[in-house]
Write an enzyme that holds these catalytic residues in place. Structure first.
Site, PDB file in Angstrom:
ATOM      1  N   TYR A 152       0.871  -1.179   0.000  1.00  0.00           N
ATOM      2  CA  TYR A 152       0.000   0.000   0.000  1.00  0.00           C
ATOM      3  C   TYR A 152       0.905   1.226   0.000  1.00  0.00           C
ATOM      4  O   TYR A 152       1.263   1.775   1.051  1.00  0.00           O
ATOM      5  CB  TYR A 152      -0.889   0.033   1.242  1.00  0.00           C
ATOM      6  CG  TYR A 152      -2.023  -0.965   1.269  1.00  0.00           C
ATOM      7  CD1 TYR A 152      -2.352  -1.753   0.184  1.00  0.00           C
ATOM      8  CD2 TYR A 152      -2.786  -1.117   2.427  1.00  0.00           C
ATOM      9  CE1 TYR A 152      -3.401  -2.654   0.231  1.00  0.00           C
ATOM     10  CE2 TYR A 152      -3.844  -2.019   2.487  1.00  0.00           C
ATOM     11  CZ  TYR A 152      -4.143  -2.786   1.386  1.00  0.00           C
ATOM     12  OH  TYR A 152      -5.177  -3.674   1.444  1.00  0.00           O
ATOM     13  N   PHE A 184     -13.894  -3.700   0.650  1.00  0.00           N
ATOM     14  CA  PHE A 184     -14.782  -2.974  -0.269  1.00  0.00           C
ATOM     15  C   PHE A 184     -16.236  -3.019   0.213  1.00  0.00           C
ATOM     16  O   PHE A 184     -17.173  -3.001  -0.594  1.00  0.00           O
ATOM     17  CB  PHE A 184     -14.698  -3.514  -1.701  1.00  0.00           C
ATOM     18  CG  PHE A 184     -13.325  -3.441  -2.310  1.00  0.00           C
ATOM     19  CD1 PHE A 184     -12.472  -2.395  -2.015  1.00  0.00           C
ATOM     20  CD2 PHE A 184     -12.891  -4.417  -3.184  1.00  0.00           C
ATOM     21  CE1 PHE A 184     -11.205  -2.331  -2.574  1.00  0.00           C
ATOM     22  CE2 PHE A 184     -11.632  -4.359  -3.760  1.00  0.00           C
ATOM     23  CZ  PHE A 184     -10.793  -3.316  -3.453  1.00  0.00           C
ATOM     24  N   GLY A 200     -18.510  -1.025  -2.632  1.00  0.00           N
ATOM     25  CA  GLY A 200     -19.373  -1.762  -3.537  1.00  0.00           C
ATOM     26  C   GLY A 200     -18.710  -1.955  -4.886  1.00  0.00           C
ATOM     27  O   GLY A 200     -17.550  -2.333  -4.982  1.00  0.00           O
TER      28      GLY A 200
END
Length: 299
Positions: free
Chosen positions: A69, A215, A219
């Site tokens: 990340y 998520f 979505g």
């Protein structure tokens, strides 16, 4: 619901092995940029550090991160280290290994089993830890993960890692991993409009393993963030409670089982407070059924 007074403890707790965490945690991915791992505009560094510290003040004791990340200017692990070290005794930091990126941010071939130690050591160095609380093996299309998970089990035995989990996995992967070492969590995509992982949700419940959806708010937007057009059903439930659609999505996730943890990520202090407050939002059975209908129509 007065979000400014709500602690992460309102969502209840679960055990990651021998580590007790509040069921509302924090995902660090979005601190490195506004969209996918290395795209978009990085958040202001000072604001990112304030968000992390505020999360801990609000009772968040489970932070999800990874060495991969990072953006051109931001590293999630470095931000966590700068904001929170020396770490509170009750803070659980979960990281992931498997995917690999070069220094320029381009995706490389996934790590081989013999390369996982290097990835674990990189997380240790960036976070400034002598061991990692939880390492998830992020699957990258493998059918058999025994060799990879076995390599992580060796690092667990050596004391570099305390607990192990898997991510992006199917039930057969869980069986393969558990034949080698205890699995304390499964991280998979799951949400109101991505309900296809009900089997893994139930498998984890039966085995007492944490199920950690990612998520959950975004979505269909996935790394890019929340969907641009929200479902009418979500908006209706949000209006009824005087909350945001994101809070409804998180409440729905948490009501899928006592073993379900949420790790919403944000670089916005106000969104952080609202996300934590969602742990106190209780949806009625008819509201849950209405929201369930979204997934049935999407499948």
């Amino acid at each position: 619901m007065t979000s400014h007074t709500v602690s992460a403890a309102a969502a209840g707790t679960w055990m990651l092995g021998d580590l007790k965490v509040n069921r509302i945690g924090f995902g660090a991915m979005r601190l490195t940029g506004s969209s996918a791992f290395h795209q978009g505009t990085p958040r202001d560094r000072g604001q990112a550090i304030r968000v992390l510290r505020r999360a801990v003040e609000l009772g968040v004791d489970h932070i999800d991160t990874a060495a991969f990340y990072f953006s051109r200017l931001r590293s999630a692990n470095e931000l966590i280290n700068s904001a929170l070290a020396p770490y509170p005794d009750d803070l659980v930091i979960a990281t992931k290994v498997g995917p690999a990126r070069d220094a320029g941010g381009e995706w490389a071939a996934p790590a081989r089993p013999d390369q996982l130690r290097g990835q674990v050591e990189e997380n240790l160095r960036q976070l400034g830890c002598d061991h990692l609380d939880l390492v998830n093996l992020r699957l990258m299309g493998q059918d058999d993960i025994s060799e990879h998970f076995g390599a992580l089990a060796e690092l667990r035995d050596a004391g570099l890692v305390r607990h192990l989990g898997i991510s992006g996995a199917r039930p057969e992967h869980l069986a393969q991993a558990q034949a080698i070492a205890p699995v304390v969590c499964v991280q998979n995509r799951y949400g109101i409009d991505a309900p296809g992982d009900g089997q893994m949700l139930r498998e984890c419940a039966a085995r007492g393993i944490a199920f950690v959806p990612f998520f959950a708010i975004a979505g269909k937007g996935r790394e890019a963030g929340a969907v641009r057009v929200e479902h009418d059903e979500v908006r209706a439930v949000a209006r009824a409670h005087g909350v945001s659609p994101a809070q409804v999505r998180l409440a729905w996730i948490l009501q899928q089982g006592a073993h379900v943890l949420a790790i919403p990520g944000t670089g916005n202090p106000e969104h952080l407070v609202a996300n934590v407050a969602a742990g106190a939002l209780q949806l009625a059975e008819e509201e849950l059924q209405l929201l369930d209908s979204i997934g049935r129509s999407a499948s």
